[in-house]
Design an enzyme around this catalytic site. Structure first.
Site, mmCIF file in Angstrom:
data_model
loop_
_atom_site.group_PDB
_atom_site.id
_atom_site.type_symbol
_atom_site.label_atom_id
_atom_site.label_comp_id
_atom_site.label_asym_id
_atom_site.label_seq_id
_atom_site.Cartn_x
_atom_site.Cartn_y
_atom_site.Cartn_z
ATOM 1 N N ASN A 31 0.834 -1.225 0.000
ATOM 2 C CA ASN A 31 0.000 0.000 0.000
ATOM 3 C C ASN A 31 0.861 1.265 0.000
ATOM 4 O O ASN A 31 0.338 2.374 0.040
ATOM 5 C CB ASN A 31 -0.982 0.003 1.179
ATOM 6 C CG ASN A 31 -0.267 0.076 2.523
ATOM 7 O OD1 ASN A 31 0.962 0.238 2.577
ATOM 8 N ND2 ASN A 31 -1.013 -0.012 3.605
ATOM 9 N N PHE A 71 5.185 -9.816 4.344
ATOM 10 C CA PHE A 71 5.939 -8.780 5.077
ATOM 11 C C PHE A 71 5.077 -7.592 5.462
ATOM 12 O O PHE A 71 5.517 -6.767 6.260
ATOM 13 C CB PHE A 71 7.098 -8.251 4.215
ATOM 14 C CG PHE A 71 8.049 -9.319 3.791
ATOM 15 C CD1 PHE A 71 9.144 -9.639 4.574
ATOM 16 C CD2 PHE A 71 7.834 -10.036 2.626
ATOM 17 C CE1 PHE A 71 10.009 -10.653 4.195
ATOM 18 C CE2 PHE A 71 8.692 -11.047 2.239
ATOM 19 C CZ PHE A 71 9.785 -11.359 3.020
ATOM 20 N N TYR A 139 3.869 -4.728 19.161
ATOM 21 C CA TYR A 139 4.443 -5.200 17.898
ATOM 22 C C TYR A 139 4.754 -6.699 17.990
ATOM 23 O O TYR A 139 4.296 -7.514 17.169
ATOM 24 C CB TYR A 139 5.708 -4.401 17.558
ATOM 25 C CG TYR A 139 6.522 -5.028 16.459
ATOM 26 C CD1 TYR A 139 6.018 -5.097 15.165
ATOM 27 C CD2 TYR A 139 7.787 -5.560 16.708
ATOM 28 C CE1 TYR A 139 6.762 -5.705 14.149
ATOM 29 C CE2 TYR A 139 8.527 -6.147 15.707
ATOM 30 C CZ TYR A 139 8.007 -6.224 14.431
ATOM 31 O OH TYR A 139 8.739 -6.829 13.439
ATOM 32 N N PHE A 169 16.524 -11.313 13.799
ATOM 33 C CA PHE A 169 17.109 -10.455 14.818
ATOM 34 C C PHE A 169 17.265 -9.067 14.177
ATOM 35 O O PHE A 169 16.338 -8.607 13.528
ATOM 36 C CB PHE A 169 18.358 -11.129 15.408
ATOM 37 C CG PHE A 169 17.912 -12.210 16.379
ATOM 38 C CD1 PHE A 169 17.202 -13.332 15.920
ATOM 39 C CD2 PHE A 169 18.089 -12.083 17.733
ATOM 40 C CE1 PHE A 169 16.698 -14.285 16.806
ATOM 41 C CE2 PHE A 169 17.596 -13.040 18.628
ATOM 42 C CZ PHE A 169 16.901 -14.136 18.156
ATOM 43 N N LEU A 190 19.309 1.953 14.760
ATOM 44 C CA LEU A 190 20.611 2.450 15.205
ATOM 45 C C LEU A 190 21.567 2.771 14.047
ATOM 46 O O LEU A 190 22.096 3.888 13.972
ATOM 47 C CB LEU A 190 21.256 1.419 16.149
ATOM 48 C CG LEU A 190 22.607 1.814 16.718
ATOM 49 C CD1 LEU A 190 22.483 3.051 17.602
ATOM 50 C CD2 LEU A 190 23.221 0.659 17.514
ATOM 51 N N PHE A 208 20.827 4.890 24.118
ATOM 52 C CA PHE A 208 19.722 4.650 25.059
ATOM 53 C C PHE A 208 20.186 3.799 26.236
ATOM 54 O O PHE A 208 19.890 2.614 26.307
ATOM 55 C CB PHE A 208 18.544 3.983 24.345
ATOM 56 C CG PHE A 208 17.903 4.838 23.273
ATOM 57 C CD1 PHE A 208 17.826 6.214 23.396
ATOM 58 C CD2 PHE A 208 17.357 4.247 22.133
ATOM 59 C CE1 PHE A 208 17.225 6.994 22.409
ATOM 60 C CE2 PHE A 208 16.760 5.014 21.149
ATOM 61 C CZ PHE A 208 16.694 6.396 21.287
ATOM 62 N N ARG A 300 15.631 3.230 26.631
ATOM 63 C CA ARG A 300 14.379 3.230 25.876
ATOM 64 C C ARG A 300 13.482 2.132 26.465
ATOM 65 O O ARG A 300 13.956 1.017 26.684
ATOM 66 C CB ARG A 300 14.679 2.950 24.406
ATOM 67 C CG ARG A 300 13.494 3.014 23.486
ATOM 68 C CD ARG A 300 13.908 2.924 22.041
ATOM 69 N NE ARG A 300 14.417 1.591 21.680
ATOM 70 C CZ ARG A 300 14.779 1.245 20.448
ATOM 71 N NH1 ARG A 300 14.721 2.123 19.459
ATOM 72 N NH2 ARG A 300 15.223 0.038 20.195
HETATM 73 N N1 UDP Z 1 19.594 2.521 20.003
HETATM 74 C C1 UDP Z 1 20.232 3.615 20.571
HETATM 75 N N2 UDP Z 1 19.990 4.850 20.022
HETATM 76 C C2 UDP Z 1 19.167 5.029 18.962
HETATM 77 C C3 UDP Z 1 18.531 3.907 18.378
HETATM 78 C C4 UDP Z 1 18.769 2.646 18.936
HETATM 79 O O1 UDP Z 1 20.977 3.498 21.528
HETATM 80 O O2 UDP Z 1 18.984 6.180 18.538
HETATM 81 C C5 UDP Z 1 19.847 1.179 20.575
HETATM 82 C C6 UDP Z 1 18.594 0.460 21.060
HETATM 83 O O3 UDP Z 1 18.333 0.774 22.402
HETATM 84 C C7 UDP Z 1 18.976 -1.008 20.859
HETATM 85 C C8 UDP Z 1 19.939 -0.977 19.671
HETATM 86 O O4 UDP Z 1 20.371 0.380 19.537
HETATM 87 O O5 UDP Z 1 19.703 -1.466 21.973
HETATM 88 C C9 UDP Z 1 19.279 -1.381 18.378
HETATM 89 O O6 UDP Z 1 18.085 -0.640 18.241
HETATM 90 P P1 UDP Z 1 17.242 -0.623 16.915
HETATM 91 O O7 UDP Z 1 16.098 0.341 17.122
HETATM 92 O O8 UDP Z 1 18.118 -0.402 15.751
HETATM 93 O O9 UDP Z 1 16.683 -2.108 16.772
HETATM 94 P P2 UDP Z 1 15.831 -3.001 17.827
HETATM 95 O O10 UDP Z 1 16.851 -3.751 18.629
HETATM 96 O O11 UDP Z 1 14.954 -2.108 18.625
HETATM 97 O O12 UDP Z 1 15.061 -3.903 16.925
#
Ligand code: UDP
Length: 343
Positions: A31, A71, A139, A169, A190, A208, A300
């Site tokens: 979409n 997906f 999610y 992962f 990240l 975070f 976070r």
């Molecule tokens: N993370 C961070 N700063 C950011 C975005 C992510 O420190 O601006 C950390 C987040 O807490 C996690 C890791 O990076 O430990 C990977 O996060 P991402 O959102 O990429 O993937 P997720 O593990 O949530 O699927």
């Protein structure tokens, strides 16, 4: 023909390209709410939404679909916490539409894009498919609900329905030829956020939390290249196909009375190597040659400290063999794409 729902999104588009490279015909349904038309460079494309049963049905009428790779879903953990109903409706309820239309059209092969988020806070590292399923955000819950729906579907149609759920992962990296890559809006992941800093588009990366129980205090994740994930889908599809010529009781979804985790059609896809947030930043500095400004902020919500996959089952049963397991290589492909896409 393989139907790829969400094939204009990050992972779906890479799967579309890999399928095309391996000689499969594809039709992408998307979409374009978060995917990009420019990412659908292979096969057919039909724009529409899986909330619309008639639309899905029209695709099954138009094309000779042999299997579905699914997906189409919302994927932001943070957003799911804010708007859970949106996630349950799109990710779960709309998937039931798709399964219904498949059943009505006698299409029996389904590869599901699941996630490590179904585990929640894992009990053991590395995580096997047999670990407890206890997602801690809507999610992950919406994805687990689909896995349960697939198990139900199998009970309805045990001799024909075949599925595989792939729990990825941290999907990362970009197409080796730089045709496609990560392009989320807003971006929350990240590696692309760090690369934004390297390009001068963002001031700094926020870390975070650095008070986790890990060697450097920052969270550890298992980063897996999107092309390797794409290959995992093809291997899973071939695995389902390998049961076609066996007798009608053969099914990779071995025991429909057992619980989800004991089914051998559910696979983790990860490298089995963990990297901390600080290590990822250092790798990005090395690849880009730029110093990355950083600031440690609060944790976070909902972040487990360590997520590392045990993917032995995918290695052994699917013969899956990740090619780009080196973090530097992953970041290098991301960086090439980032420079091209966001210059
Ligand atoms: N993370 C961070 N700063 C950011 C975005 C992510 O420190 O601006 C950390 C987040 O807490 C996690 C890791 O990076 O430990 C990977 O996060 P991402 O959102 O990429 O993937 P997720 O593990 O949530 O699927």
């Amino acid at each position: 023909m393989i139907l790829i729902t969400g094939g204009a999104g990050y992972i779906g588009a890479h799967v579309n390209k890999e399928l095309h490279n391996e000689g499969y015909d594809t039709v992408v349904l998307d979409n374009l709410s978060s995917g990009h038309k420019y990412a659908v460079n292979w096969g057919e494309f039909r724009e529409g939404d899986i909330s619309n049963i008639n639309f899905i049905d029209s695709i099954f009428n138009e094309f000779d679909i042999e299997g579905v790779m699914h997906f189409a879903a919302f994927t932001s953990v943070g957003e799911s916490v804010k708007y859970p109903a949106k996630y349950f409706k799109n990710n779960y309820k709309n998937t039931l539409n798709l399964l219904k239309v498949m059943r009505e059209n006698n299409v029996n092969k389904f590869i599901f894009s699941s996630t490590a988020s179904v585990y929640g806070i894992p009990k053991n590292i590395p995580i096997t498919e047999n670990d407890i399923l206890n997602p801690i955000n809507p999610y992950g819950k919406s994805k687990l609900m689909v896995e349960l729906a697939l198990e139900r579907e199998l009970k309805l149609n045990p001799n024909n329905f075949k599925y595989s759920a792939l729990r990825y992962f941290n999907a990362s990296g970009a197409d080796i030829d730089c045709d496609i890559g990560e392009d989320h809006n807003p971006e929350t992941h990240l590696i692309p956020l760090i690369l934004d800093v390297a390009m001068g588009k963002r001031d700094k990366i926020k870390i975070f939390g650095d008070d986790y129980n890990t060697p450097d205090g920052t969270c550890i994740r298992d980063y897996i290249h999107v092309k390797d994930i794409a290959q995992g889908h093809i291997k899973a599809f071939e695995y389902l196909n390998s049961f076609d010529n066996l007798d009608s009781n053969s099914n990779p979804n071995t025991n429909s009375n057992s619980n989800l985790n004991s089914l051998t059609n559910i696979f983790n896809l990860g490298n089995g190597n963990g990297f901390s947030v600080k290590e990822v930043i250092e790798t990005c500095e090395k690849i880009t040659g730029e110093e990355i400004k950083k600031e440690v902020v609060d944790r976070r919500e909902g972040d487990p400290s360590i997520l590392i996959a045990d993917s032995k089952r995918a290695f052994d049963i699917l013969n899956w063999d990740p090619e780009y397991s080196d973090l530097e290589k992953i970041v290098e492909t991301s960086w090439n794409w980032h420079k091209k896409c966001f210059k």
